[in-house]
Design an enzyme around this catalytic site. Structure first.
Site, mmCIF file in Angstrom:
data_model
loop_
_atom_site.group_PDB
_atom_site.id
_atom_site.type_symbol
_atom_site.label_atom_id
_atom_site.label_comp_id
_atom_site.label_asym_id
_atom_site.label_seq_id
_atom_site.Cartn_x
_atom_site.Cartn_y
_atom_site.Cartn_z
ATOM 1 N N ALA A 173 22.946 -17.423 47.013
ATOM 2 C CA ALA A 173 23.127 -16.695 48.146
ATOM 3 C C ALA A 173 23.066 -15.233 47.807
ATOM 4 O O ALA A 173 22.664 -14.682 48.770
ATOM 5 C CB ALA A 173 24.479 -16.835 48.685
ATOM 6 N N ASP A 174 23.347 -14.819 46.660
ATOM 7 C CA ASP A 174 23.169 -13.326 46.512
ATOM 8 C C ASP A 174 21.772 -12.988 46.560
ATOM 9 O O ASP A 174 21.169 -12.063 46.796
ATOM 10 C CB ASP A 174 23.769 -13.002 45.148
ATOM 11 C CG ASP A 174 25.214 -13.016 45.207
ATOM 12 O OD1 ASP A 174 25.832 -11.958 45.309
ATOM 13 O OD2 ASP A 174 25.758 -13.948 45.070
#
Length: 391
Positions: A173-174
């Protein structure tokens, strides 16, 4: 060949200055992209341990920092002190971009909110990275990628139906947010160049990863049923799976186009299945994908990985090996294209890392400098921007 760093090189973002106040992955992914193409990225770090990414180690080496901290400078600055905050405002007046990932409201508590920073520099582009966004009912909550990967629907889709939802084995996600953030920054920078006005970019971790699976929302609207995990199969095309070979290795295969699916059936010696009502078109194959996988899997299981690759590639079938990083290091493709490179490193002699992505043929990125030690450039930056009387 070990690539040497060369600070005298110029990239297409030469002259763009970035203040990176972020920690861990998303912000570092974003600023790595800018740094690789020549932006002057100044990491603003706290004394002691600096960016928490430095603490992610393997064999006691900060491997993540060595990779995602490259091409940046490091400055120690105490933002809890008044001199530190005043110094940051002066730095912001000379910057084009500022990246931060405090819990929403964190900048404001320090007296460094967007209004203050934009007063110091009206053209400044401010990127605010958070788990859930600067607005909405979750804006006050700390956001970690693991929680976002779970809540976004990604983990619900990932894995096998008879097993719990599966989180990705990396900070997915990052990293997705970092790439989206880089695109947003360059868009805002272009607007600032044309209009002379900066702006704030509200970059959540949640929305970028959700955009990768947002077709699921429309699918649910039409069917009323959320897609269940299907392992390596696809919920909308077949065949698509990972198949074991006789030597215990694996190949991946995709027949997402009708012509490719029919070619696969010819190649495994089962042309009669092309007119079988279970497999004659994609809808039928998806409905009977378990049966189809057994047929294909039985064929592949009789040959080694290399034998399968040779057979299917000769027939023009979309097939490829499942590789570990150990396989990739010795891969002919990786070596010839220089997907991985060796960079000089003071601690290890050299490190293996990814090359600069993407490849621009006229204005490429470069390896300017190794990931800095904590505060390595503090004195240099203080002198460069005349901060001696402030710190």
């Amino acid at each position: 060949m070990i690539h040497q760093f060369n600070e005298s090189e110029k990239g297409p973002l030469d002259g763009v200055r970035v203040l990176d106040l972020s920690r861990l992955v998303a912000g570092n992914m974003l600023t790595l992209f800018l740094a690789d193409f020549g932006a002057d990225v100044i990491k603003i770090e706290k004394d002691g341990k600096g960016d928490d990414l430095r603490s992610w180690k393997e064999s006691d080496e900060p491997i993540y920092w060595k990779i995602y901290g490259r091409n940046k400078r490091s400055m120690i600055l105490d933002l809890k002190s008044e001199p530190g905050r005043q110094a940051l405002k002066k730095l912001a007046s000379h910057a084009d971009i500022l990246v931060e990932n405090f819990v929403p409201g964190g900048l404001e508590k320090m007296g460094l909110g967007p209004q203050v920073l934009l007063e110091a520099n009206p053209k400044l582009v401010i990127v605010r990275v958070s788990g859930w966004g600067q607005t909405g009912p979750f804006s006050h909550k700390p956001g970690f990628g693991t929680l976002v990967e779970a809540m976004s629907g990604f983990s619900y889709l990932n894995g096998h139906a008879d097993k719990p939802p599966t989180l990705p084995p990396l900070a997915l996600a990052d990293m997705i947010a970092g790439v989206y953030g880089a695109a947003g920054v360059l868009t805002a920078l272009r607007a600032a160049e044309k209009e002379g006005i900066g702006q704030v970019i509200d970059l959540s971790l949640f929305e970028p990863i959700f955009s990768f699976i947002s077709s699921e929302a429309l699918k649910y609207q039409l069917s009323g049923v959320p897609t269940m995990r299907s392992g390596n199969q696809s919920s909308h095309t077949a065949p698509r799976n990972v198949y074991e070979c006789s030597d215990g290795k694996f190949v991946a295969m995709s027949g997402s186009m009708q012509s490719m699916a029919l070619r696969i059936l010819d190649t495994i010696g089962r042309p009669e299945l092309k007119v079988d009502k279970r497999f004659h078109d994609n809808d039928a194959r998806v409905e009977h994908r378990d049966e189809l996988d057994l047929i294909i899997g039985d064929f592949i299981k009789q040959k080694t990985q290399q034998e399968n690759l040779a057979l299917f590639e000769a027939a023009g079938v979309t097939v490829g090996p499942v590789c570990s990083v150990a396989d990739l290091v010795d891969s002919h493709y990786i070596q010839r294209r220089e997907v991985m490179v060796q960079l000089q490193d003071d601690d290890l002699g050299s490190i293996t890392t990814h090359n600069i992505v993407p490849r621009l043929n006229r204005t490429p990125g470069h390896f300017f400098r190794a990931a800095p030690s904590l505060g390595q450039h503090t004195k240099e930056i203080i002198k460069q921007f005349g901060l001696e009387n402030m710190l």
